[in-house]
Design an enzyme around this catalytic site. Sequence first.
Site, PDB file in Angstrom:
ATOM      1  N   ALA A   1       2.853  -0.477  -2.846  1.00 20.78           N
ATOM      2  CA  ALA A   1       3.508   0.824  -3.031  1.00 20.78           C
ATOM      3  C   ALA A   1       3.304   1.314  -4.455  1.00 20.78           C
ATOM      4  CB  ALA A   1       4.997   0.677  -2.760  1.00 20.78           C
TER       5      ALA A   1
ATOM      6  N   GLY B   1       3.126  -4.174  -0.633  1.00 23.84           N
ATOM      7  CA  GLY B   1       3.004  -3.417   0.614  1.00 23.84           C
ATOM      8  C   GLY B   1       1.608  -3.549   1.216  1.00 23.84           C
TER       9      GLY B   1
ATOM     10  N   GLU C   1       1.608  -6.609   3.151  1.00 23.90           N
ATOM     11  CA  GLU C   1       2.495  -6.432   4.316  1.00 23.90           C
ATOM     12  C   GLU C   1       1.776  -5.672   5.431  1.00 23.90           C
ATOM     13  OE1 GLU C   1       5.726  -4.946   1.720  1.00 23.90           O
ATOM     14  OE2 GLU C   1       7.019  -6.346   2.781  1.00 23.90           O
TER      15      GLU C   1
ATOM     16  N   GLU D   1       6.555  -8.268  -5.508  1.00 24.24           N
ATOM     17  CA  GLU D   1       7.715  -7.387  -5.652  1.00 24.24           C
ATOM     18  C   GLU D   1       8.804  -7.980  -6.543  1.00 24.24           C
ATOM     19  OE1 GLU D   1       6.086  -7.972  -2.890  1.00 24.24           O
ATOM     20  OE2 GLU D   1       5.890  -6.170  -1.662  1.00 24.24           O
TER      21      GLU D   1
HETATM   22  C1  LIG Z   1       5.522   3.347   0.124  1.00 27.16           C
HETATM   23  C2  LIG Z   1       5.561   4.725  -0.293  1.00 27.16           C
HETATM   24  C3  LIG Z   1       5.799   4.947  -1.751  1.00 27.16           C
HETATM   25  C4  LIG Z   1       7.123   5.480  -2.002  1.00 27.16           C
HETATM   26  C5  LIG Z   1       8.089   4.447  -2.516  1.00 27.16           C
HETATM   27  C6  LIG Z   1       9.248   4.251  -1.614  1.00 27.16           C
HETATM   28  C7  LIG Z   1       9.642   2.840  -1.406  1.00 27.16           C
HETATM   29  C8  LIG Z   1      10.343   2.435  -0.185  1.00 27.16           C
HETATM   30  C9  LIG Z   1       9.463   1.698   0.752  1.00 27.16           C
HETATM   31  C10 LIG Z   1       9.729   0.266   0.725  1.00 27.16           C
HETATM   32  C11 LIG Z   1       8.502  -0.453   1.091  1.00 27.16           C
HETATM   33  C12 LIG Z   1       8.293  -1.609   0.197  1.00 27.16           C
HETATM   34  C13 LIG Z   1       6.824  -1.875   0.033  1.00 27.16           C
HETATM   35  C14 LIG Z   1       6.511  -3.077  -0.807  1.00 27.16           C
HETATM   36  O1  LIG Z   1       7.198  -4.209  -0.389  1.00 27.16           O
HETATM   37  C15 LIG Z   1       6.814  -2.791  -2.251  1.00 27.16           C
HETATM   38  C16 LIG Z   1       5.580  -2.845  -3.085  1.00 27.16           C
HETATM   39  O2  LIG Z   1       4.469  -2.867  -2.648  1.00 27.16           O
HETATM   40  S1  LIG Z   1       5.847  -2.868  -4.773  1.00 27.16           S
HETATM   41  C17 LIG Z   1       4.235  -2.978  -5.459  1.00 27.16           C
HETATM   42  C18 LIG Z   1       3.696  -4.350  -5.420  1.00 27.16           C
HETATM   43  N1  LIG Z   1       2.437  -4.381  -6.093  1.00 27.16           N
HETATM   44  C19 LIG Z   1       2.285  -4.851  -7.337  1.00 27.16           C
HETATM   45  O3  LIG Z   1       3.212  -5.318  -7.974  1.00 27.16           O
HETATM   46  C20 LIG Z   1       0.908  -4.766  -7.919  1.00 27.16           C
HETATM   47  C21 LIG Z   1       0.968  -4.275  -9.320  1.00 27.16           C
HETATM   48  N2  LIG Z   1      -0.361  -4.179  -9.903  1.00 27.16           N
HETATM   49  C22 LIG Z   1      -0.993  -5.228 -10.431  1.00 27.16           C
HETATM   50  O4  LIG Z   1      -0.571  -6.363 -10.361  1.00 27.16           O
HETATM   51  C23 LIG Z   1      -2.274  -4.932 -11.152  1.00 27.16           C
HETATM   52  O5  LIG Z   1      -2.248  -3.604 -11.553  1.00 27.16           O
HETATM   53  C24 LIG Z   1      -3.530  -5.189 -10.284  1.00 27.16           C
HETATM   54  C25 LIG Z   1      -3.473  -4.459  -8.980  1.00 27.16           C
HETATM   55  C26 LIG Z   1      -3.694  -6.704 -10.035  1.00 27.16           C
HETATM   56  C27 LIG Z   1      -4.776  -4.693 -11.067  1.00 27.16           C
HETATM   57  O6  LIG Z   1      -4.796  -5.280 -12.349  1.00 27.16           O
HETATM   58  P1  LIG Z   1      -5.814  -4.749 -13.471  1.00 27.16           P
HETATM   59  O7  LIG Z   1      -7.157  -4.649 -12.897  1.00 27.16           O
HETATM   60  O8  LIG Z   1      -5.599  -5.608 -14.661  1.00 27.16           O
HETATM   61  O9  LIG Z   1      -5.366  -3.251 -13.794  1.00 27.16           O
HETATM   62  P2  LIG Z   1      -3.985  -2.709 -14.379  1.00 27.16           P
HETATM   63  O10 LIG Z   1      -2.890  -3.639 -14.116  1.00 27.16           O
HETATM   64  O11 LIG Z   1      -4.215  -2.301 -15.785  1.00 27.16           O
HETATM   65  O12 LIG Z   1      -3.739  -1.433 -13.464  1.00 27.16           O
HETATM   66  C28 LIG Z   1      -4.572  -0.299 -13.557  1.00 27.16           C
HETATM   67  C29 LIG Z   1      -3.689   0.922 -13.453  1.00 27.16           C
HETATM   68  O13 LIG Z   1      -3.129   0.973 -12.144  1.00 27.16           O
HETATM   69  C30 LIG Z   1      -1.696   1.073 -12.257  1.00 27.16           C
HETATM   70  N3  LIG Z   1      -1.133   0.369 -11.072  1.00 27.16           N
HETATM   71  C31 LIG Z   1      -1.509  -0.800 -10.566  1.00 27.16           C
HETATM   72  N4  LIG Z   1      -0.785  -1.102  -9.479  1.00 27.16           N
HETATM   73  C32 LIG Z   1       0.059  -0.076  -9.308  1.00 27.16           C
HETATM   74  C33 LIG Z   1       1.062   0.206  -8.359  1.00 27.16           C
HETATM   75  N5  LIG Z   1       1.336  -0.615  -7.315  1.00 27.16           N
HETATM   76  N6  LIG Z   1       1.766   1.368  -8.478  1.00 27.16           N
HETATM   77  C34 LIG Z   1       1.512   2.215  -9.512  1.00 27.16           C
HETATM   78  N7  LIG Z   1       0.551   2.011 -10.448  1.00 27.16           N
HETATM   79  C35 LIG Z   1      -0.151   0.870 -10.344  1.00 27.16           C
HETATM   80  C36 LIG Z   1      -1.375   0.402 -13.560  1.00 27.16           C
HETATM   81  O14 LIG Z   1      -0.132   0.827 -14.020  1.00 27.16           O
HETATM   82  C37 LIG Z   1      -2.531   0.872 -14.441  1.00 27.16           C
HETATM   83  O15 LIG Z   1      -2.297   2.202 -14.828  1.00 27.16           O
HETATM   84  P3  LIG Z   1      -1.756   2.552 -16.279  1.00 27.16           P
HETATM   85  O16 LIG Z   1      -0.334   2.067 -16.329  1.00 27.16           O
HETATM   86  O17 LIG Z   1      -2.622   1.805 -17.245  1.00 27.16           O
HETATM   87  O18 LIG Z   1      -1.839   4.014 -16.366  1.00 27.16           O
END
Ligand SMILES: CCCCCCCCCCCCC[C@H](O)CC(=O)SCCNC(=O)CCNC(=O)[C@H](O)C(C)(C)COP(=O)(O)OP(=O)(O)OC[C@H]1O[C@@H](n2cnc3c(N)ncnc32)[C@H](O)[C@@H]1OP(=O)(O)O
Length: 713
Positions: free
Chosen positions: A48, A88, A91, A111
Site C-alpha cells: 500500500a 499488501g 497479500e 507492516e
Molecule cells: C491500499 C490502498 C491505499 C490506501 C491506504 C488505505 C489503507 C487501508 C487498507 C488496508 C490494507 C492494508 C494493506 C497492507 O497490509 C499494508 C501495506 O502494504 S503497508 C506497506 C508495506 N510495504 C512496505 O513497507 C515497503 C516499503 N518500501 C520498502 O521497503 C523499500 O522502499 C523497497 C520497496 C524495498 C525499495 O527499496 P529501495 O530500492 O532502497 O528504494 P527506497 O526505499 O528508497 O524507495 C524508493 C521510493 O519509493 C518510496 N516507497 C517505497 N515503498 C513505498 C510505499 N509502500 N508507499 C509509498 N512510498 C514508497 C520511498 O519512500 C522512496 O521515495 P522517496 O521517499 O525517496 O521519495
Amino acid sequence: MELLSLTVNSNSLAVLQALEDGLKKADADPSVKAVMICGENGKFSAGADIRGFSSPKRHGGALGPIVSLIESSEKPVVAAIEGVALGGGLEVALGCHYRIAHVKAWMGLPEVTLGLLPGAEGTQRLPRLIGVPTALDMITTGKHIPATEALKLGLVDEIVEENTIEAAIRLANKVIGQPLGPRRLSLKPVPKVPNMEAFLREAAVKVKQQARGCLAPELCLQAVRAATETPFAEGVRRERELFRVLLSSGQAQALQYAFFAERAVHRWATPAGASWSSAAPQPVCKAAVIGLGTMGRGIVTSLVKASIPVVALEQDLEYLNKGRKAVMLLLEREAMKMEGGAQSLDFHNPARLQFTVDFDLLHDVDLVIEAVFENMALKKEIFHKLSKICKPGALLCTNTSALNIDEIASATSRPQQVIGTHFFSPAHVMRLLEIIYGRHTSPTAIATAMQLAKTLKKVGVVVGNCFGFVGNRMMFPYVQQAVFLLEEGSRPEAVDQVLEDFGFKIGPFRMSDLAGLDVGWRSRQGQGLTGPSLPAGTPARQRQGQRYSPLPDLLCEHGRFGQKTAKGWYQYEKAGGRTATPDPWLHSFLSRYRDTHGIKARFIDQEEILERCLFSLINEGFAILAEGIASGPEHLDVIYINGYGWPRHRGGPMFYASTVGLPRVLDKLQKYSEAHPDVPGLRPSAFLKKLVAVGNPPIKEWMSYLSQQSSKL
Ligand SMILES: CCCCCCCCCCCCC[C@H](O)CC(=O)SCCNC(=O)CCNC(=O)[C@H](O)C(C)(C)COP(=O)(O)OP(=O)(O)OC[C@H]1O[C@@H](n2cnc3c(N)ncnc32)[C@H](O)[C@@H]1OP(=O)(O)O
C-alpha cells in the site's frame, strides 16, 4: 483470449480498481481460462502507498476484499513475483492460487515496521500456508526474505532464473481445469503445533520484551493468534479491528515518519548550496583504515563485508598484530552469519585485506579513514602525512565524535578532500554514519562519503562542523541533566529506568558504564574542565559561571571507569561484566557528596526526570537547526534513531517534541530554567520560542520559519 494478465505495481486506489475490474471481466469472459498477475518494471508490488495511511481521504480496508475476490475466482490465478512483493503486495500474491518468483525476488510483510499489521488478510493466510512459527516470525519482525528461502518455506511454488512472466504463463496453462479448492488458503486449516497455547504464550513474552513499548508486534501476534483460534472469517474481522487500533495510534504515525525521514536524508544539502542533486561521488575501489582500536576494527570489518579491498595500518607491529587478531575474529564471526561463510568474504586474501605499518602502502587508495584516538595533535600529524603520500583526489576521512574538521583539514594541502565520518560503536553493526563537512569540503567529497554509507549499508546523515556535531552535541545536555538529577537526590537506576521505560535501549548511566567513564574524563581534561590544568580556586560545582557536576570526574578518580573496571555508576560481576547491579557504595558516596556541598536531597518524580533529560536534548536540537548545522528535523531524528537507541516508535526527538506540542516543551523548559538559572541547556532556544510564537506549526513546516541570515555557515 485464454489468459488475462493484470499488473499491480503499487496498491494505489486506481490500481486496486483496475485489479477488481480485470478480475470481474476475466470471470465473466468464457474465453479466459486463467489469470496471471504481475508487476510493472520488474517489481511485483511494495504494498500500500504508505502516504495514504495519513491521508484524510484514506480508503480503509480496500485491499482485503480484492484479495478475497482473487482467491474465489473460478479460474486459476498465478502471481508472477519479480523484484519485491511486500505488505499488501504479498497479500495479493497470497490470494492467488499459485505463486512463482524470480530467484532474485524478495518477499515480506513489513507492516509492523510501520506500526501496523498486514491488513489485507495476510495474518490469516500466511500461517495457513507456512505454519504459525515461521509466519509469526515474518509478521512480527517484518523481515524481507529471499525467493530461495520463500521456496523452502513453501511460500512460493517455484522459482525461476529466467523470465518469470513466461514461466507464470506456462504454469497457468498447465493448471487450467485442475481443482482450485486445495489452492484456496482461506479454506486450509492452520497447521498444528504441539501445544499451540504454550508456544503462543512464550512467543508473546518474547515479542513484548523485544518491542520495548512498541504496540504493533504485540497486535500482530494477537492477529495470528486469532488465526489459530477462530474460523477464517472471524480471524479477518479481528485483523481489521486490530489494524484500525494501530492505524489510529500515534506510534504508526511516528514509524511512518521515520520511514520517510530515512529516505529524506539521502537528499542532503549544505547552506553553501552544495547538494545531492548536483554532486557526483567518486568511485572507491580501495580503502585504508588507520588505527585498529575498537572503532578501526569495526570499520575494517564493515569495508570487507562491503567487498571493498582494505589496507589496515597501525603504528607498530605490536599494535598491528593485536589489531589483526581482533579483526580476523570479527570477520570470522560475520562470515559465520553469511551463506557462503568465510569464502564469501575472502578476507584471508591479501588483495582484499592487507595489514601493514608502512604508510607508503596508502599511495594508491581512493579513500582513507583515520580512526586513531581523539587527540588533535596526533590526527593533524597523520593528515599531514596523508596529504603527502595519498594520490591526488583520495578522500581523507577522520573518524571523530567531536573534533574540529577544519583544524584537522588545515594540516593538509587539500582541505577540500577532508571530511568527518563519525562511525558508531560497534562500527560493523551500527547503522548510523554522521558525515561532517568542513569549511572547504567539496560537494564531491560529501557525495562520495554518502555513497560509501550506502555501500556499507548504513544511513549517512550530512551535518555541519561544530563541537560534538549533531548527535553528541544533543547528548551533552541530556547526560548533564541526568548527572544533575543525581546531585539533587535521584539514583542512576531510577534515571535509567525512566528513560528505558520511555523506550531507550539503555539509560544514560548504563550507557556511560558501557562506553567507559574515562572517555569523557579525558575529553574534559583536554577542555580544562578538570584535572591539573584547572585553575586553583575554581569552585567545585561551577565552570565559567555555569553549573558543573564533578561527579563523573570523582568516580574516575576512584578508578571507577564502568564495565571495564567492574565499577562505575553500577557494580558488575567482574571486569568486563555486563550485568549492572545498583551499588550501595555509590549510594552512600552520593549522600556524602550532597552533604559536602550542602545539597538537600529531594524526591524527583518520573515526569521531571523524563522532561529535564529529553527537553534539554530537544532544546539543543532547535539550536542546531537554527545554526544550519543540519538541514531539517528529520536529520536529527534519523541520527537519534540509528545511533543513540532512541525508540523508533517515537519517531526521533524532534518528532516527539512535535507530538508533545511545542508550547508544552517551551513551558516546561521555562519552568526548569527558572529553577536552575545557571544551566544554559535548559534555557529555551530562540527557534523554539519563534515556532511557538507563530502558532506551533507542523514539523514539516518548521524550517520555513528560519530566515537565511540565521544560519551561521
Ligand atoms: C491500499 C490502498 C491505499 C490506501 C491506504 C488505505 C489503507 C487501508 C487498507 C488496508 C490494507 C492494508 C494493506 C497492507 O497490509 C499494508 C501495506 O502494504 S503497508 C506497506 C508495506 N510495504 C512496505 O513497507 C515497503 C516499503 N518500501 C520498502 O521497503 C523499500 O522502499 C523497497 C520497496 C524495498 C525499495 O527499496 P529501495 O530500492 O532502497 O528504494 P527506497 O526505499 O528508497 O524507495 C524508493 C521510493 O519509493 C518510496 N516507497 C517505497 N515503498 C513505498 C510505499 N509502500 N508507499 C509509498 N512510498 C514508497 C520511498 O519512500 C522512496 O521515495 P522517496 O521517499 O525517496 O521519495
